[in-house]
Design a protein around this motif. Sequence first.
Motif, PDB file in Angstrom:
ATOM      1  N   LEU A 104       0.817  -1.208   0.000  1.00  0.00           N
ATOM      2  CA  LEU A 104       0.000   0.000   0.000  1.00  0.00           C
ATOM      3  C   LEU A 104       0.854   1.262   0.000  1.00  0.00           C
ATOM      4  O   LEU A 104       0.460   2.285  -0.555  1.00  0.00           O
ATOM      5  N   LEU A 133      -2.901   6.268  -2.349  1.00  0.00           N
ATOM      6  CA  LEU A 133      -2.946   6.302  -0.893  1.00  0.00           C
ATOM      7  C   LEU A 133      -2.411   7.634  -0.374  1.00  0.00           C
ATOM      8  O   LEU A 133      -3.022   8.279   0.489  1.00  0.00           O
ATOM      9  N   ALA A 140      -6.280   0.069  -3.935  1.00  0.00           N
ATOM     10  CA  ALA A 140      -6.143   0.830  -2.695  1.00  0.00           C
ATOM     11  C   ALA A 140      -6.885   2.152  -2.758  1.00  0.00           C
ATOM     12  O   ALA A 140      -7.525   2.568  -1.787  1.00  0.00           O
ATOM     13  N   LEU A 154      -9.978   2.915  -0.303  1.00  0.00           N
ATOM     14  CA  LEU A 154      -9.840   3.980   0.686  1.00  0.00           C
ATOM     15  C   LEU A 154     -10.886   5.069   0.460  1.00  0.00           C
ATOM     16  O   LEU A 154     -11.436   5.615   1.426  1.00  0.00           O
TER      17      LEU A 154
END
Length: 259
Positions: free
Chosen positions: A180, A186, A230, A234
């Motif tokens: 990640l 991210l 990711a 998220l």
Amino acid sequence: MMSTPLIRLAPTLASRNRQQLLALLPAIAIQLWQLGPQALLALLLATATALLADSLGLAWRRQAIWPSLRQGDALLSAVLLSLLLPATPLPLLCICTGAAILLLRQLFGGSGSLFHPVAGGLLLAAPWLPASLPHANLPLTLALLAGGLWLLWRGLLRWHAPLGLLLVVLIALPVGSGWLLGQSALWLLAGWVMSDGSSTPITSRGRLIHGQAAGMLCISVVTLTTHPDAGVTLAACLLLLSASAPLLDSLTLSPGRRT
């Protein structure tokens, strides 16, 4: 009465957005270098769509258009979405950008909306994104990290929620969350979306809990799915947790500040 994040930040909102855009310049340069004219066209179209959608929403709400556009919220959202969706077909990028501005910004009252339009736009595009695991983009990740550190140095990054997320990712390294850290999405969501004062709790402790909860939800999902993304995961977690921000505020505000 307790002041809202919008009221508290209104005098410096335009300046803050300009500096956030400045912090994105290294990432924009990296993406232009990697993708060439496609990235430039995506950036221009996303910007035009966001400004048009914002103008339409303001006109529908009978609000002054130019003063709101000068604040730069719609422009910043467009730039972030163009960085998050670099290889997305241009019509889809425009649709997701315009829909996010209208549905998650204007429909919820403009600046200070509880649900961040960037997270919403990324989630809208999710069904059409490749099912394969996104490749790590180290130059873009480093550019975003440098921009985030500059904002932190300038005192413009509310670091509690991003810190909570990163702590959870680091603690979960033994279960395979290390990949990640190489995902540019991210860092972009952590530095520019999670640090937004309107879609996160207003207390420091509330923002820290918000970030930790986002990290635990994100890691739980990506470790249980076959092709985890990711950024999309998220973004979905952030939208879900934004609805709990008022509850976290009520639980973490000291009694003397509730009146």
